[in-house]
Scaffold this motif. Structure first.
Motif, PDB file in Angstrom:
ATOM      1  N   SER A 262       0.832  -1.200   0.000  1.00 55.71           N
ATOM      2  CA  SER A 262       0.000   0.000   0.000  1.00 55.71           C
ATOM      3  C   SER A 262       0.866   1.249   0.000  1.00 55.71           C
ATOM      4  CB  SER A 262      -0.919   0.013   1.225  1.00 55.71           C
ATOM      5  OG  SER A 262      -0.160   0.239   2.402  1.00 55.71           O
ATOM      6  N   ILE A 263       0.279   2.362  -0.421  1.00 53.18           N
ATOM      7  CA  ILE A 263       0.983   3.640  -0.372  1.00 53.18           C
ATOM      8  C   ILE A 263       1.270   4.049   1.064  1.00 53.18           C
ATOM      9  CG2 ILE A 263      -1.096   5.097  -0.359  1.00 53.18           C
ATOM     10  CD1 ILE A 263       2.143   5.781  -2.372  1.00 53.18           C
ATOM     11  N   ASP A 264       0.419   3.603   1.998  1.00 51.66           N
ATOM     12  CA  ASP A 264       0.634   3.923   3.414  1.00 51.66           C
ATOM     13  C   ASP A 264       1.949   3.336   3.914  1.00 51.66           C
ATOM     14  OD1 ASP A 264      -2.317   3.568   2.723  1.00 51.66           O
ATOM     15  OD2 ASP A 264      -2.481   4.721   4.572  1.00 51.66           O
ATOM     16  N   TYR A 265       2.166   2.037   3.661  1.00 48.80           N
ATOM     17  CA  TYR A 265       3.385   1.383   4.136  1.00 48.80           C
ATOM     18  C   TYR A 265       4.596   1.747   3.284  1.00 48.80           C
ATOM     19  CZ  TYR A 265       0.569  -1.542   7.255  1.00 48.80           C
ATOM     20  OH  TYR A 265      -0.277  -1.985   8.250  1.00 48.80           O
ATOM     21  N   SER A 266       4.369   1.942   2.000  1.00 49.76           N
ATOM     22  CA  SER A 266       5.483   2.214   1.102  1.00 49.76           C
ATOM     23  C   SER A 266       6.047   3.622   1.275  1.00 49.76           C
ATOM     24  CB  SER A 266       5.027   2.025  -0.346  1.00 49.76           C
ATOM     25  OG  SER A 266       6.087   2.261  -1.247  1.00 49.76           O
ATOM     26  N   ILE A 267       5.161   4.612   1.470  1.00 51.89           N
ATOM     27  CA  ILE A 267       5.592   6.011   1.483  1.00 51.89           C
ATOM     28  C   ILE A 267       5.162   6.746   2.745  1.00 51.89           C
ATOM     29  CG2 ILE A 267       5.474   8.237   0.288  1.00 51.89           C
ATOM     30  CD1 ILE A 267       6.968   6.124  -1.319  1.00 51.89           C
ATOM     31  N   LEU A 268       3.861   6.768   3.023  1.00 54.57           N
ATOM     32  CA  LEU A 268       3.329   7.700   4.016  1.00 54.57           C
ATOM     33  C   LEU A 268       3.936   7.519   5.401  1.00 54.57           C
ATOM     34  CD1 LEU A 268       1.341   8.193   1.693  1.00 54.57           C
ATOM     35  CD2 LEU A 268      -0.483   8.340   3.368  1.00 54.57           C
ATOM     36  N   GLU A 269       4.054   6.284   5.856  1.00 56.18           N
ATOM     37  CA  GLU A 269       4.524   6.056   7.223  1.00 56.18           C
ATOM     38  C   GLU A 269       6.028   6.244   7.357  1.00 56.18           C
ATOM     39  OE1 GLU A 269       2.961   2.539   8.991  1.00 56.18           O
ATOM     40  OE2 GLU A 269       0.880   3.051   8.524  1.00 56.18           O
ATOM     41  N   LYS A 270       6.715   6.502   6.257  1.00 52.76           N
ATOM     42  CA  LYS A 270       8.152   6.768   6.295  1.00 52.76           C
ATOM     43  C   LYS A 270       8.470   8.247   6.079  1.00 52.76           C
ATOM     44  CE  LYS A 270       9.018   2.227   4.176  1.00 52.76           C
ATOM     45  NZ  LYS A 270       9.534   1.541   2.948  1.00 52.76           N
TER      46      LYS A 270
END
Length: 351
Positions: free
Chosen positions: A248-256
């Motif tokens: 997901s974009i959440d795990y791939s980008i947002l949470e980092k």
């Protein structure tokens, strides 16, 4: 209207929680779930038409649904309907669209939206989206939309903001779907928003984020730039997309990311993820019973949802908090409290 504004609609899901009406052949985003004469996908395009021109709207969907997209919105450009050969979650979906937009317009400012949400108060929505786009045009920021909660909802993830009084503030933390006591605490404390899954960024900002946090995915679509908007695009995507990480974009980008912000939204919103959420949004004239057909009659029953064909006569007696759905040769009768098992029911029926 700003010609640098672009919209990416994610429309590839199969909507299994709305079985048996939603099927792999025609999932819920392409159905008129609300009885308005327009599908959820059509409503999504409609609500953004005042924000960006139709030629700046890209739809990422399964290759099995591209014909449906074109049928339901023929004004969309053929080259802006992006066909995924397989499901790979939201990060590859967004990367594909972002690099295509980069090839067209390196000054683009993008809003990303699911295809199946229910949003009322169009004027408030449009103003909120425009403020978000203005923010990401002026700042190298990744912005997510947070819905101001009105009840202790356990079915949504939450976003905690660093400043509960600010309209736009940095994100302090993402929170998984809470239990009821935790959801009540979030509501009482303030500064917690429902995660709507609607995002804003400039194309340069999201490309830099992919290069920093998921370089493999970035490299895959960077190499595709020479093929995008050519007759070789489909061949390239069919070759590389199945090898993309399912993330997901959440795990791939947002949470980092360290440049992540949330904008507070006050309009009425639902992700329309379950039959129960559809019941909540439906008209319920007597005893909380909602029926898509006027031919449904209720006796000693309350808080039920009936969704059948308009010609089907339905009589419900002695039921409370039930889902009754008939479609595609299947009849579903399920307690609303057990609707999370619908995916299991679907799998069992297919085995």
């Amino acid at each position: 209207m700003n010609l640098n504004n672009y919209l990416v609609i994610m429309a590839g899901g199969i909507g299994s929680r709305f079985w048996p009406v939603s099927t792999a052949q025609k999932p819920k985003q392409f159905l008129d779930m609300l009885g308005t004469g327009r599908t959820l996908f059509q409503h999504t395009v409609d609500r953004f038409k005042g924000i960006c021109p139709l030629e700046n709207i890209l739809v990422v969907t399964s290759e099995n649904y591209t014909a449906i997209v074109k049928e339901q919105y023929p004004e969309l450009l053929d080259g802006n309907i992006l066909a995924e050969p397989c499901m790979r979650n939201t990060a590859p979906c967004i990367a594909y669209a972002s690099y295509k937009i980069k090839k067209l317009n390196p000054n683009a400012n993008i809003v990303v939206s699911p295809a199946d949400h229910l949003i009322d108060e169009f004027d408030v929505f449009e103003n909120t989206v425009q403020k978000g786009l203005d923010f990401t045009a002026a700042n190298k920021a990744i912005l997510t939309l947070g819905i101001l909660p009105h009840k202790p909802e356990t079915g949504y993830g939450y976003i905690q903001t660093s400043d509960k009084n600010a309209e736009i503030a940095s994100v302090k933390a993402f929170k998984e779907k809470p239990d009821l006591d935790t959801a009540k605490k979030y509501l009482a404390d303030g500064g917690y928003y429902w995660n709507a899954g609607i995002f804003f960024w400039s194309v340069s900002t999201i490309i830099e984020a992919f290069e920093k946090y998921n370089p493999t995915l970035a490299s895959t679509f960077e190499k595709g730039l020479e093929y995008f908007y050519t007759e070789k695009e489909g061949e390239y995507i069919n070759e590389v997309f199945p090898a993309c990480e399912n993330i997901s974009i959440d795990y791939s980008i947002l949470e980092k990311a360290d440049n992540l912000f949330v904008e507070k939204a006050t309009f009425s919103w639902s992700d329309l993820g379950t039959w129960g959420s559809l019941w909540e949004k439906s008209e319920k004239p007597a005893n909380g019973n909602s029926a898509a057909s006027s031919k449904a009659k209720f006796y000693e029953s309350k808080n039920n949802l009936v969704h059948t064909s308009t010609i089907k006569k339905v009589v419900v007696q002695g039921l409370e908090d039930y889902i009754i759905v008939e479609a595609n040769g299947t009849l579903l009768i399920c307690s609303k409290q057990e609707e999370q098992r619908i995916k299991q029911f679907l799998n069992d029926m297919q085995s």
